[in-house]
Design a protein around this motif. Structure first.
Motif, PDB file in Angstrom:
ATOM      1  N   ALA A 115      43.799  51.815  20.195  1.00 18.81           N
ATOM      2  CA  ALA A 115      43.254  53.175  20.190  1.00 18.81           C
ATOM      3  C   ALA A 115      41.975  53.266  21.016  1.00 18.81           C
ATOM      4  CB  ALA A 115      42.968  53.614  18.753  1.00 18.81           C
ATOM      5  N   GLN A 116      41.793  54.420  21.634  1.00 20.86           N
ATOM      6  CA  GLN A 116      40.564  54.749  22.362  1.00 20.86           C
ATOM      7  C   GLN A 116      40.198  53.686  23.409  1.00 20.86           C
ATOM      8  OE1 GLN A 116      38.854  57.639  22.364  1.00 20.86           O
ATOM      9  NE2 GLN A 116      40.493  58.383  21.040  1.00 20.86           N
ATOM     10  N   SER A 117      41.175  53.325  24.209  1.00 22.77           N
ATOM     11  CA  SER A 117      40.925  52.367  25.288  1.00 22.77           C
ATOM     12  C   SER A 117      41.789  52.721  26.492  1.00 22.77           C
ATOM     13  CB  SER A 117      41.244  50.942  24.830  1.00 22.77           C
ATOM     14  OG  SER A 117      41.025  50.014  25.890  1.00 22.77           O
ATOM     15  N   THR A 118      41.217  52.581  27.677  1.00 21.50           N
ATOM     16  CA  THR A 118      41.974  52.715  28.921  1.00 21.50           C
ATOM     17  C   THR A 118      42.023  51.340  29.573  1.00 21.50           C
ATOM     18  OG1 THR A 118      41.255  55.007  29.222  1.00 21.50           O
ATOM     19  CG2 THR A 118      42.115  53.855  31.154  1.00 21.50           C
ATOM     20  N   ASP A 119      43.213  50.947  29.988  1.00 18.44           N
ATOM     21  CA  ASP A 119      43.426  49.564  30.403  1.00 18.44           C
ATOM     22  C   ASP A 119      44.146  49.485  31.745  1.00 18.44           C
ATOM     23  OD1 ASP A 119      42.570  48.317  27.743  1.00 18.44           O
ATOM     24  OD2 ASP A 119      44.077  49.783  27.146  1.00 18.44           O
ATOM     25  N   GLY A 120      43.661  48.576  32.595  1.00 18.43           N
ATOM     26  CA  GLY A 120      44.230  48.456  33.925  1.00 18.43           C
ATOM     27  C   GLY A 120      44.506  47.021  34.317  1.00 18.43           C
ATOM     28  N   ALA A 121      45.058  46.886  35.515  1.00 19.73           N
ATOM     29  CA  ALA A 121      45.344  45.563  36.074  1.00 19.73           C
ATOM     30  C   ALA A 121      45.354  45.641  37.589  1.00 19.73           C
ATOM     31  CB  ALA A 121      46.683  45.036  35.558  1.00 19.73           C
ATOM     32  N   ARG A 122      44.932  44.539  38.194  1.00 22.50           N
ATOM     33  CA  ARG A 122      44.985  44.367  39.639  1.00 22.50           C
ATOM     34  C   ARG A 122      46.036  43.310  39.971  1.00 22.50           C
ATOM     35  NH1 ARG A 122      39.090  45.302  39.941  1.00 22.50           N
ATOM     36  NH2 ARG A 122      38.969  43.540  38.536  1.00 22.50           N
ATOM     37  N   THR A 123      46.461  43.282  41.220  1.00 19.99           N
ATOM     38  CA  THR A 123      47.384  42.245  41.669  1.00 19.99           C
ATOM     39  C   THR A 123      46.629  40.961  41.996  1.00 19.99           C
ATOM     40  OG1 THR A 123      47.245  43.110  43.922  1.00 19.99           O
ATOM     41  CG2 THR A 123      49.088  43.876  42.562  1.00 19.99           C
ATOM     42  N   LYS A 124      47.368  39.884  42.209  1.00 25.27           N
ATOM     43  CA  LYS A 124      46.766  38.590  42.510  1.00 25.27           C
ATOM     44  C   LYS A 124      46.114  38.566  43.885  1.00 25.27           C
ATOM     45  CE  LYS A 124      50.739  36.539  40.156  1.00 25.27           C
ATOM     46  NZ  LYS A 124      52.027  35.891  40.418  1.00 25.27           N
ATOM     47  N   ILE A 125      46.655  39.348  44.817  1.00 26.71           N
ATOM     48  CA  ILE A 125      46.201  39.299  46.210  1.00 26.71           C
ATOM     49  C   ILE A 125      45.811  40.692  46.681  1.00 26.71           C
ATOM     50  CG2 ILE A 125      46.888  38.779  48.588  1.00 26.71           C
ATOM     51  CD1 ILE A 125      48.811  36.689  47.468  1.00 26.71           C
ATOM     52  N   GLY A 126      44.668  40.785  47.357  1.00 29.19           N
ATOM     53  CA  GLY A 126      44.228  42.040  47.936  1.00 29.19           C
ATOM     54  C   GLY A 126      44.343  42.013  49.451  1.00 29.19           C
ATOM     55  N   PHE A 127      44.016  43.142  50.083  1.00 34.66           N
ATOM     56  CA  PHE A 127      44.207  43.264  51.534  1.00 34.66           C
ATOM     57  C   PHE A 127      42.946  43.811  52.210  1.00 34.66           C
ATOM     58  CE2 PHE A 127      48.167  44.400  49.280  1.00 34.66           C
ATOM     59  CZ  PHE A 127      48.906  43.268  49.577  1.00 34.66           C
ATOM     60  N   SER A 128      42.561  43.179  53.298  1.00 35.89           N
ATOM     61  CA  SER A 128      41.443  43.680  54.099  1.00 35.89           C
ATOM     62  C   SER A 128      41.880  44.005  55.528  1.00 35.89           C
ATOM     63  CB  SER A 128      40.308  42.644  54.136  1.00 35.89           C
ATOM     64  OG  SER A 128      40.779  41.400  54.615  1.00 35.89           O
ATOM     65  N   GLU A 129      43.154  43.744  55.839  1.00 35.26           N
ATOM     66  CA  GLU A 129      43.699  44.085  57.151  1.00 35.26           C
ATOM     67  C   GLU A 129      45.210  44.285  57.026  1.00 35.26           C
ATOM     68  OE1 GLU A 129      44.200  39.486  58.773  1.00 35.26           O
ATOM     69  OE2 GLU A 129      42.522  40.712  59.470  1.00 35.26           O
ATOM     70  N   GLY A 130      45.808  44.859  58.066  1.00 40.69           N
ATOM     71  CA  GLY A 130      47.254  45.032  58.092  1.00 40.69           C
ATOM     72  C   GLY A 130      47.735  46.267  57.347  1.00 40.69           C
ATOM     73  N   ARG A 131      49.060  46.434  57.332  1.00 40.15           N
ATOM     74  CA  ARG A 131      49.712  47.547  56.642  1.00 40.15           C
ATOM     75  C   ARG A 131      50.613  46.976  55.554  1.00 40.15           C
ATOM     76  NH1 ARG A 131      53.169  50.645  59.578  1.00 40.15           N
ATOM     77  NH2 ARG A 131      52.545  52.576  58.553  1.00 40.15           N
ATOM     78  N   HIS A 132      50.582  47.586  54.382  1.00 41.50           N
ATOM     79  CA  HIS A 132      51.275  47.025  53.224  1.00 41.50           C
ATOM     80  C   HIS A 132      51.902  48.132  52.387  1.00 41.50           C
ATOM     81  CE1 HIS A 132      49.135  43.249  54.089  1.00 41.50           C
ATOM     82  NE2 HIS A 132      48.113  44.044  54.375  1.00 41.50           N
ATOM     83  N   ALA A 133      53.043  47.820  51.781  1.00 40.81           N
ATOM     84  CA  ALA A 133      53.717  48.778  50.918  1.00 40.81           C
ATOM     85  C   ALA A 133      54.133  48.101  49.621  1.00 40.81           C
ATOM     86  CB  ALA A 133      54.939  49.373  51.620  1.00 40.81           C
ATOM     87  N   TRP A 134      54.061  48.847  48.524  1.00 38.94           N
ATOM     88  CA  TRP A 134      54.548  48.340  47.243  1.00 38.94           C
ATOM     89  C   TRP A 134      55.068  49.514  46.418  1.00 38.94           C
ATOM     90  CZ3 TRP A 134      49.446  48.411  48.747  1.00 38.94           C
ATOM     91  CH2 TRP A 134      48.556  49.176  47.995  1.00 38.94           C
TER      92      TRP A 134
END
Length: 263
Positions: A115-134
């Motif tokens: 109750a009364q919580s907002t919860d998130g998650a990130r992926t294992k790998i991030g991007f600083s260049e290129g084009r990506h789709a998911w």
């Protein structure tokens, strides 16, 4: 190991027939395969010429859960190499709210009924260049807030209350599927998609997210319809696919696809 394989390149090993090399490579792990691909053109060609070769088929069988291979989770990832890559770009079990866990299939987040919580998650790998789709899709109720988008490593993945966590500060950008608002820096950046009576998200519908670090834009597709660019002027930092949810026992699946099809 990859090091031993690389050392063999100076001897007769590098002249082995491609089928024999493929058989040897099928016993190696991804890190070792990366080293082998740098040894010579032949080894690189054997490893990357066929994305459904025994090398990638064996690696997929070892690192992917049977459920991921057996169900339609990866139906839009046609090759075994692509499936292995998707697994390495999936949600991180170490970079998410304490109130969520990643299911055994490796791709689906489950939010516990806290109750009364907002919860998130990130992926294992991030991007600083290129084009990506998911792809991202909800497999349970959205609740009052259900946001998909991107975040830096500094963005919080948990907070009190039921809020639009993704987009709540200058470290994240999100699209709230409940009310079709775009969110960044704690502000609503307009509605999306920009059309009259835009259809609301339907449970199970796959949304394709397209991050272009060259143009510094984030765009979305629904089905095969391009919905437009949602955010422009993204910073040149490492950005991670991310989601945030509030509804108890809801589940969200994220599958990395690689470069956008038009690229």
């Amino acid at each position: 190991s990859g090091g031993a394989a690389a050392a063999a390149a100076g001897g007769p090993g590098w002249r082995l027939p491609g089928r024999v090399l493929e058989l040897v490579f099928s016993y190696l792990e991804l890190r070792e395969l990366r080293s082998c691909a740098l040894v010579c053109k032949l080894w690189h060609r054997v490893l990357h010429g066929d994305e459904n070769s025994e090398v990638w088929r064996s690696l997929a069988a070892r690192c992917l859960a049977e459920e991921a291979l057996r169900t339609d989770i990866l139906c839009n990832v046609p090759t075994y190499k692509g499936k292995v890559r998707a697994f390495h770009h999936a949600f991180s079990t170490n970079d998410c709210s304490r109130n969520v866990y990643i299911k055994k299939n490796g791709f689906t987040l489950h939010r516990n009924p806290i109750a009364q919580s907002t919860d998130g998650a990130r992926t294992k790998i991030g991007f600083s260049e290129g084009r990506h789709a998911w792809e991202v899709w909800w497999e349970g109720p959205l609740g009052t807030v259900a946001v998909i988008g991107i975040a830096t490593k500094r963005a919080a993945m948990q907070c009190q209350g039921y809020v639009a966590l993704l987009g709540s500060d200058d470290q994240s950008w999100g699209w709230n599927l409940v009310d079709n608002n775009l969110l960044h820096n704690g502000e609503v950046n307009g509605s999306f998609p920009q059309c009259n009576n835009a259809p609301k998200y339907q449970i199970g519908e796959r949304i394709r997210v397209i991050l272009d670090m060259e143009d510094k834009t984030l765009a979305f597709e629904r089905g095969y319809e391009f919905l437009g660019v949602a955010f422009r002027g993204l910073p040149k930092v490492c950005l991670y696919p991310a989601v945030s949810a509030v509804y108890g026992n809801t589940e969200v699946t994220l599958v990395y696809l690689g470069k956008p099809l038009d690229g």
